[in-house]
Design a protein around this motif. Structure first.
Motif, PDB file in Angstrom:
ATOM      1  N   ASP A  33       8.108  10.622   0.087  1.00  0.00           N
ATOM      2  CA  ASP A  33       7.437  11.968   1.128  1.00  0.00           C
ATOM      3  C   ASP A  33       5.719  12.574   1.204  1.00  0.00           C
ATOM      4  O   ASP A  33       4.864  11.926   0.673  1.00  0.00           O
ATOM      5  N   PHE A  34       5.210  12.906   2.202  1.00  0.00           N
ATOM      6  CA  PHE A  34       4.280  13.246   3.366  1.00  0.00           C
ATOM      7  C   PHE A  34       3.429  13.933   2.337  1.00  0.00           C
ATOM      8  O   PHE A  34       2.568  13.297   2.366  1.00  0.00           O
ATOM      9  N   GLU A  35       4.100  14.992   1.632  1.00  0.00           N
ATOM     10  CA  GLU A  35       3.432  15.078   0.308  1.00  0.00           C
ATOM     11  C   GLU A  35       2.497  14.853  -0.346  1.00  0.00           C
ATOM     12  O   GLU A  35       1.082  15.015  -0.552  1.00  0.00           O
ATOM     13  N   GLU A  36       3.802  13.816  -1.148  1.00  0.00           N
ATOM     14  CA  GLU A  36       3.016  13.128  -2.164  1.00  0.00           C
ATOM     15  C   GLU A  36       1.562  12.122  -0.953  1.00  0.00           C
ATOM     16  O   GLU A  36       0.697  12.095  -2.147  1.00  0.00           O
ATOM     17  N   LEU A  37       2.061  11.651  -0.253  1.00  0.00           N
ATOM     18  CA  LEU A  37       1.013  10.694   0.238  1.00  0.00           C
ATOM     19  C   LEU A  37      -0.223  11.668  -0.007  1.00  0.00           C
ATOM     20  O   LEU A  37      -1.605  11.087   0.413  1.00  0.00           O
ATOM     21  N   ALA A  39      -1.055  14.891  -1.574  1.00  0.00           N
ATOM     22  CA  ALA A  39      -1.383  14.365  -2.748  1.00  0.00           C
ATOM     23  C   ALA A  39      -2.283  13.365  -3.063  1.00  0.00           C
ATOM     24  O   ALA A  39      -3.594  12.528  -3.619  1.00  0.00           O
ATOM     25  N   LEU A  40      -1.909  11.498  -2.873  1.00  0.00           N
ATOM     26  CA  LEU A  40      -2.564  10.542  -3.181  1.00  0.00           C
ATOM     27  C   LEU A  40      -3.465  10.175  -2.390  1.00  0.00           C
ATOM     28  O   LEU A  40      -4.910  10.076  -2.863  1.00  0.00           O
ATOM     29  N   GLU A  41      -3.318  10.679  -1.391  1.00  0.00           N
ATOM     30  CA  GLU A  41      -4.829  10.636  -0.340  1.00  0.00           C
ATOM     31  C   GLU A  41      -6.317  11.250  -0.512  1.00  0.00           C
ATOM     32  O   GLU A  41      -6.751  10.821  -1.296  1.00  0.00           O
ATOM     33  N   SER A  42      -6.177  12.705  -1.623  1.00  0.00           N
ATOM     34  CA  SER A  42      -6.539  13.409  -1.856  1.00  0.00           C
ATOM     35  C   SER A  42      -7.174  12.932  -3.353  1.00  0.00           C
ATOM     36  O   SER A  42      -8.302  13.442  -3.851  1.00  0.00           O
ATOM     37  N   ASP A  43      -6.279  12.496  -3.899  1.00  0.00           N
ATOM     38  CA  ASP A  43      -6.869  12.677  -5.626  1.00  0.00           C
ATOM     39  C   ASP A  43      -7.581  10.517  -5.456  1.00  0.00           C
ATOM     40  O   ASP A  43      -8.697  10.541  -5.609  1.00  0.00           O
ATOM     41  N   LEU A  44      -6.999   9.723  -4.131  1.00  0.00           N
ATOM     42  CA  LEU A  44      -8.207   8.394  -4.037  1.00  0.00           C
ATOM     43  C   LEU A  44      -9.136   8.939  -3.327  1.00  0.00           C
ATOM     44  O   LEU A  44     -10.353   8.232  -3.437  1.00  0.00           O
ATOM     45  N   ARG A  45      -9.385   9.470  -2.393  1.00  0.00           N
ATOM     46  CA  ARG A  45     -10.645  10.196  -2.065  1.00  0.00           C
ATOM     47  C   ARG A  45     -11.918  10.391  -2.836  1.00  0.00           C
ATOM     48  O   ARG A  45     -13.080  10.232  -2.654  1.00  0.00           O
ATOM     49  N   GLY A  46     -11.505  11.725  -3.871  1.00  0.00           N
ATOM     50  CA  GLY A  46     -11.833  11.705  -5.183  1.00  0.00           C
ATOM     51  C   GLY A  46     -12.164  11.266  -5.969  1.00  0.00           C
ATOM     52  O   GLY A  46     -13.474  11.174  -6.239  1.00  0.00           O
ATOM     53  N   HIS A  47     -11.937  10.022  -6.353  1.00  0.00           N
ATOM     54  CA  HIS A  47     -11.640   8.462  -7.291  1.00  0.00           C
ATOM     55  C   HIS A  47     -12.504   8.113  -6.381  1.00  0.00           C
ATOM     56  O   HIS A  47     -14.015   7.448  -7.730  1.00  0.00           O
ATOM     57  N   GLN A  82     -13.635   4.926   5.842  1.00  0.00           N
ATOM     58  CA  GLN A  82     -12.083   4.811   5.294  1.00  0.00           C
ATOM     59  C   GLN A  82     -11.277   6.264   4.952  1.00  0.00           C
ATOM     60  O   GLN A  82     -10.676   6.597   5.451  1.00  0.00           O
ATOM     61  N   THR A  83     -11.980   6.487   4.374  1.00  0.00           N
ATOM     62  CA  THR A  83     -12.683   8.070   3.347  1.00  0.00           C
ATOM     63  C   THR A  83     -12.184   9.534   4.331  1.00  0.00           C
ATOM     64  O   THR A  83     -11.538  10.272   4.048  1.00  0.00           O
ATOM     65  N   THR A  84     -13.022   9.241   5.743  1.00  0.00           N
ATOM     66  CA  THR A  84     -13.319  10.220   6.742  1.00  0.00           C
ATOM     67  C   THR A  84     -11.821   9.642   7.444  1.00  0.00           C
ATOM     68  O   THR A  84     -11.811  10.903   8.486  1.00  0.00           O
ATOM     69  N   GLN A  85     -10.697   8.927   7.359  1.00  0.00           N
ATOM     70  CA  GLN A  85      -9.673   8.545   8.669  1.00  0.00           C
ATOM     71  C   GLN A  85      -8.344   9.375   8.442  1.00  0.00           C
ATOM     72  O   GLN A  85      -7.868   9.858   9.634  1.00  0.00           O
ATOM     73  N   GLY A  86      -8.061   9.990   7.029  1.00  0.00           N
ATOM     74  CA  GLY A  86      -6.952  10.908   7.837  1.00  0.00           C
ATOM     75  C   GLY A  86      -5.897  10.012   6.839  1.00  0.00           C
ATOM     76  O   GLY A  86      -6.053   9.016   7.243  1.00  0.00           O
ATOM     77  N   LEU A  87      -4.110  11.218   7.231  1.00  0.00           N
ATOM     78  CA  LEU A  87      -3.238  10.026   7.353  1.00  0.00           C
ATOM     79  C   LEU A  87      -2.573   9.753   8.155  1.00  0.00           C
ATOM     80  O   LEU A  87      -1.217   9.299   8.225  1.00  0.00           O
ATOM     81  N   GLY A  88      -3.179  10.047   9.798  1.00  0.00           N
ATOM     82  CA  GLY A  88      -3.020   9.995  10.903  1.00  0.00           C
ATOM     83  C   GLY A  88      -1.570  10.897  10.670  1.00  0.00           C
ATOM     84  O   GLY A  88      -1.794  11.756  10.909  1.00  0.00           O
ATOM     85  N   HIS A  89      -0.709  10.866  12.220  1.00  0.00           N
ATOM     86  CA  HIS A  89       0.549  11.471  12.767  1.00  0.00           C
ATOM     87  C   HIS A  89       1.447  10.542  12.438  1.00  0.00           C
ATOM     88  O   HIS A  89       2.775  11.240  13.322  1.00  0.00           O
ATOM     89  N   GLY A  90       1.928   9.905  10.855  1.00  0.00           N
ATOM     90  CA  GLY A  90       3.128   9.333  10.750  1.00  0.00           C
ATOM     91  C   GLY A  90       3.682   8.890   9.363  1.00  0.00           C
ATOM     92  O   GLY A  90       2.812   8.863   9.065  1.00  0.00           O
ATOM     93  N   PRO A  91       4.600   8.823   9.209  1.00  0.00           N
ATOM     94  CA  PRO A  91       4.429   8.357   7.521  1.00  0.00           C
ATOM     95  C   PRO A  91       4.135   6.995   7.663  1.00  0.00           C
ATOM     96  O   PRO A  91       3.853   6.628   7.001  1.00  0.00           O
ATOM     97  N   LEU A  92       4.466   5.968   8.930  1.00  0.00           N
ATOM     98  CA  LEU A  92       3.341   4.725   8.400  1.00  0.00           C
ATOM     99  C   LEU A  92       2.433   4.763   8.501  1.00  0.00           C
ATOM    100  O   LEU A  92       1.454   4.061   8.121  1.00  0.00           O
ATOM    101  N   SER A  93       1.350   5.471   9.403  1.00  0.00           N
ATOM    102  CA  SER A  93       0.193   5.654   9.575  1.00  0.00           C
ATOM    103  C   SER A  93      -0.406   6.102   8.094  1.00  0.00           C
ATOM    104  O   SER A  93      -1.610   5.711   7.592  1.00  0.00           O
ATOM    105  N   ALA A  94      -0.070   7.256   7.389  1.00  0.00           N
ATOM    106  CA  ALA A  94       0.046   7.861   6.169  1.00  0.00           C
ATOM    107  C   ALA A  94       0.033   6.722   5.046  1.00  0.00           C
ATOM    108  O   ALA A  94      -1.008   6.649   3.955  1.00  0.00           O
ATOM    109  N   HIS A  95       1.116   5.689   4.837  1.00  0.00           N
ATOM    110  CA  HIS A  95       1.519   5.011   3.763  1.00  0.00           C
ATOM    111  C   HIS A  95       0.456   3.755   3.981  1.00  0.00           C
ATOM    112  O   HIS A  95      -0.353   3.130   3.486  1.00  0.00           O
ATOM    113  N   VAL A  96       0.171   3.420   5.662  1.00  0.00           N
ATOM    114  CA  VAL A  96      -0.826   2.656   5.277  1.00  0.00           C
ATOM    115  C   VAL A  96      -2.558   2.817   4.649  1.00  0.00           C
ATOM    116  O   VAL A  96      -3.177   2.940   4.185  1.00  0.00           O
TER     117      VAL A  96
END
Length: 118
Positions: A33-37, A39-47, A82-96
């Protein structure tokens, strides 16, 4: 207050960071789920924001002309970018992106854990 700000307020909780890394690396199965990705991105950036200053302090203690210092600073600079890159524009880029942040966070957590050993 976003997740990054909340993470910076407390001490380093290795168990929580480890669980976030585990969730991020496990998310590859199925269609995440893009929302889950997000949330994980946000948590990882914080860590990462919490762990990075400690790693930079350790790098500053190395002899600045050494190969080890150069490699470590380059790695830390890459992690920060890498923390400034964002999720990109699709599920694959978000997953990567989430996977890369998880690996970067894993690296920083391993350094933190090694430094904390007596």
């Amino acid at each position: 207050m976003d997740r990054t700000d909340a993470t910076l307020d407390g001490p380093i909780d290795s168990a929580t960071i480890g669980e976030t890394i585990h969730r991020a690396l496990r998310i590859g199965s199925g269609r995440p789920d893009f929302e889950e990705l997000g949330a994980l991105e946000s948590d990882l950036r914080g860590h990462i924001a919490l762990l990075l200053p400690e790693a930079r302090e350790a790098a500053a203690r190395l002899w600045h002309g050494s190969i080890e210092a150069h490699r470590l600073m380059a790695r830390l600079d890459g992690i920060e970018r890498q923390t400034t890159q964002g999720l990109g524009h699709g599920p694959l880029s978000a997953h990567v992106q989430v996977h890369q942040l998880a690996r970067d966070c894993q690296y920083l957590l391993a350094r933190h854990t090694a430094a904390a050993r007596p």
